[in-house]
Write a protein that holds these residues in place. Structure first.
Motif, PDB file in Angstrom:
ATOM      1  N   SER A   1       0.970  -1.314   0.085  1.00  0.00           N
ATOM      2  CA  SER A   1      -0.047  -0.028   0.167  1.00  0.00           C
ATOM      3  C   SER A   1       0.812   1.254  -0.021  1.00  0.00           C
ATOM      4  CB  SER A   1      -0.805   0.211   1.359  1.00  0.00           C
ATOM      5  OG  SER A   1      -0.429   0.545   2.409  1.00  0.00           O
ATOM      6  N   SER A   2       0.489   2.152  -0.550  1.00  0.00           N
ATOM      7  CA  SER A   2       1.264   3.405  -0.860  1.00  0.00           C
ATOM      8  C   SER A   2       0.507   4.672  -0.217  1.00  0.00           C
ATOM      9  CB  SER A   2       1.978   3.531  -1.928  1.00  0.00           C
ATOM     10  OG  SER A   2       0.985   3.851  -2.981  1.00  0.00           O
ATOM     11  N   THR A   3       1.213   5.681   0.283  1.00  0.00           N
ATOM     12  CA  THR A   3       0.692   6.731   0.671  1.00  0.00           C
ATOM     13  C   THR A   3       1.223   7.672  -0.184  1.00  0.00           C
ATOM     14  OG1 THR A   3       0.585   6.081   3.014  1.00  0.00           O
ATOM     15  CG2 THR A   3       0.414   8.447   2.635  1.00  0.00           C
ATOM     16  N   ASN A   4       0.666   8.313  -1.297  1.00  0.00           N
ATOM     17  CA  ASN A   4       0.910   9.288  -2.080  1.00  0.00           C
ATOM     18  C   ASN A   4       0.422  10.752  -1.451  1.00  0.00           C
ATOM     19  OD1 ASN A   4       2.414   7.867  -4.082  1.00  0.00           O
ATOM     20  ND2 ASN A   4       0.124   7.167  -4.779  1.00  0.00           N
ATOM     21  N   LYS A   5       1.508  11.486  -1.068  1.00  0.00           N
ATOM     22  CA  LYS A   5       1.447  12.771  -0.729  1.00  0.00           C
ATOM     23  C   LYS A   5       1.477  14.027  -1.907  1.00  0.00           C
ATOM     24  CE  LYS A   5       0.674  12.594   3.698  1.00  0.00           C
ATOM     25  NZ  LYS A   5      -0.673  13.198   4.130  1.00  0.00           N
TER      26      LYS A   5
ATOM     27  N   LYS B   1       5.150   7.631   9.587  1.00  0.00           N
ATOM     28  CA  LYS B   1       4.052   8.747   8.821  1.00  0.00           C
ATOM     29  C   LYS B   1       4.244   9.971   9.578  1.00  0.00           C
ATOM     30  CE  LYS B   1       0.403   6.316   9.230  1.00  0.00           C
ATOM     31  NZ  LYS B   1      -1.089   5.619   9.351  1.00  0.00           N
ATOM     32  N   LYS B   2       4.445   9.816  10.890  1.00  0.00           N
ATOM     33  CA  LYS B   2       4.676  11.068  11.734  1.00  0.00           C
ATOM     34  C   LYS B   2       5.871  11.997  11.467  1.00  0.00           C
ATOM     35  CE  LYS B   2       5.083  12.631  16.393  1.00  0.00           C
ATOM     36  NZ  LYS B   2       5.578  12.359  17.491  1.00  0.00           N
ATOM     37  N   LEU B   3       6.828  11.088  11.110  1.00  0.00           N
ATOM     38  CA  LEU B   3       8.170  11.660  10.792  1.00  0.00           C
ATOM     39  C   LEU B   3       8.078  12.558   9.423  1.00  0.00           C
ATOM     40  CD1 LEU B   3      11.579  10.424  11.281  1.00  0.00           C
ATOM     41  CD2 LEU B   3      11.207  11.047   9.090  1.00  0.00           C
ATOM     42  N   CYS B   4       7.572  11.780   8.384  1.00  0.00           N
ATOM     43  CA  CYS B   4       7.321  12.319   6.970  1.00  0.00           C
ATOM     44  C   CYS B   4       6.342  13.522   7.121  1.00  0.00           C
ATOM     45  CB  CYS B   4       6.773  11.091   6.186  1.00  0.00           C
ATOM     46  SG  CYS B   4       7.914  10.038   5.645  1.00  0.00           S
ATOM     47  N   ALA B   5       5.223  13.493   7.838  1.00  0.00           N
ATOM     48  CA  ALA B   5       4.375  14.724   8.197  1.00  0.00           C
ATOM     49  C   ALA B   5       5.364  15.933   8.690  1.00  0.00           C
ATOM     50  CB  ALA B   5       3.189  14.275   9.094  1.00  0.00           C
ATOM     51  N   GLU B   6       5.995  15.581   9.492  1.00  0.00           N
ATOM     52  CA  GLU B   6       6.680  16.679  10.253  1.00  0.00           C
ATOM     53  C   GLU B   6       7.905  17.161   9.244  1.00  0.00           C
ATOM     54  OE1 GLU B   6       7.563  15.155  14.239  1.00  0.00           O
ATOM     55  OE2 GLU B   6       5.599  15.133  14.883  1.00  0.00           O
TER      56      GLU B   6
ATOM     57  N   LEU C   1       8.894  16.344   6.008  1.00  0.00           N
ATOM     58  CA  LEU C   1       8.822  16.084   4.466  1.00  0.00           C
ATOM     59  C   LEU C   1       7.870  16.860   3.948  1.00  0.00           C
ATOM     60  CD1 LEU C   1      10.253  12.600   4.169  1.00  0.00           C
ATOM     61  CD2 LEU C   1      11.610  14.606   3.985  1.00  0.00           C
ATOM     62  N   GLU C   2       6.862  17.563   4.594  1.00  0.00           N
ATOM     63  CA  GLU C   2       5.696  18.140   4.031  1.00  0.00           C
ATOM     64  C   GLU C   2       4.896  17.270   3.019  1.00  0.00           C
ATOM     65  OE1 GLU C   2       7.117  22.006   2.745  1.00  0.00           O
ATOM     66  OE2 GLU C   2       7.915  22.383   4.743  1.00  0.00           O
ATOM     67  N   ASP C   3       4.722  17.776   2.021  1.00  0.00           N
ATOM     68  CA  ASP C   3       4.083  17.035   0.904  1.00  0.00           C
ATOM     69  C   ASP C   3       5.010  16.279  -0.251  1.00  0.00           C
ATOM     70  OD1 ASP C   3       1.568  17.493   2.141  1.00  0.00           O
ATOM     71  OD2 ASP C   3       1.184  19.077   0.759  1.00  0.00           O
ATOM     72  N   LYS C   4       6.202  15.778   0.032  1.00  0.00           N
ATOM     73  CA  LYS C   4       7.264  15.657  -0.831  1.00  0.00           C
ATOM     74  C   LYS C   4       7.502  14.177  -0.748  1.00  0.00           C
ATOM     75  CE  LYS C   4       8.854  20.378  -0.813  1.00  0.00           C
ATOM     76  NZ  LYS C   4       9.589  20.903   0.154  1.00  0.00           N
ATOM     77  N   TYR C   5       6.755  13.214  -0.414  1.00  0.00           N
ATOM     78  CA  TYR C   5       7.135  11.913   0.001  1.00  0.00           C
ATOM     79  C   TYR C   5       6.071  10.900  -0.609  1.00  0.00           C
ATOM     80  CZ  TYR C   5       4.131  11.827   4.188  1.00  0.00           C
ATOM     81  OH  TYR C   5       2.735  12.080   4.892  1.00  0.00           O
ATOM     82  N   GLN C   6       6.542   9.628  -0.794  1.00  0.00           N
ATOM     83  CA  GLN C   6       5.881   8.644  -0.904  1.00  0.00           C
ATOM     84  C   GLN C   6       6.276   7.162  -0.172  1.00  0.00           C
ATOM     85  OE1 GLN C   6       5.866   7.579  -5.036  1.00  0.00           O
ATOM     86  NE2 GLN C   6       5.063   5.334  -4.677  1.00  0.00           N
ATOM     87  N   ILE C   7       5.468   6.838   0.368  1.00  0.00           N
ATOM     88  CA  ILE C   7       5.559   5.454   1.445  1.00  0.00           C
ATOM     89  C   ILE C   7       5.131   4.166   0.610  1.00  0.00           C
ATOM     90  CG2 ILE C   7       5.251   4.393   3.491  1.00  0.00           C
ATOM     91  CD1 ILE C   7       5.042   7.268   4.970  1.00  0.00           C
TER      92      ILE C   7
END
Length: 107
Positions: A5-9, A36-41, A43-49
């Protein structure tokens, strides 16, 4: 958690991260939540998990040479980086991902 599953921001994600887990173990769930918390804090909207469950797709471990789980693999930006564990040590993860320089030891 699904096999992939991916989280596309963002459509043009600057950071491509893969988290390898083996089922919904407490450590795997914690690692995903911490990521998810680390990315939100940071990487703003510049990531995909991309979440990869090796119980469902064990062959996927070969591509990134996964030997322990959970393992986070940073594919982009290059160079590739790997961090093993539940990602609870935020400072270590930030340094490992090159989001923060390593602290120099005090003399």
């Amino acid at each position: 958690m699904h096999a992939e599953s991916s989280t596309n921001k963002s459509k043009s994600a600057g950071w491509v991260l893969r988290l390898y887990v083996a089922g919904q173990t407490p450590k795997s769930v914690t690692a995903f939540a911490n990521l998810k918390k680390l990315c939100a804090e940071h990487l703003e909207d510049k990531y995909q998990i991309e979440l990869i469950d090796l119980l469902e797709n064990p062959k996927l471990a070969r591509g990134d040479q996964i030997v322990a789980i959970p393992t986070l693999v940073r594919n982009l930006p290059t160079p590739m980086r790997k961090i093993i564990g539940d990602l609870s040590d935020t400072e270590r993860v930030l340094v490992g991902l090159d989001l923060r320089p390593a602290a120099t030891p005090k003399r």
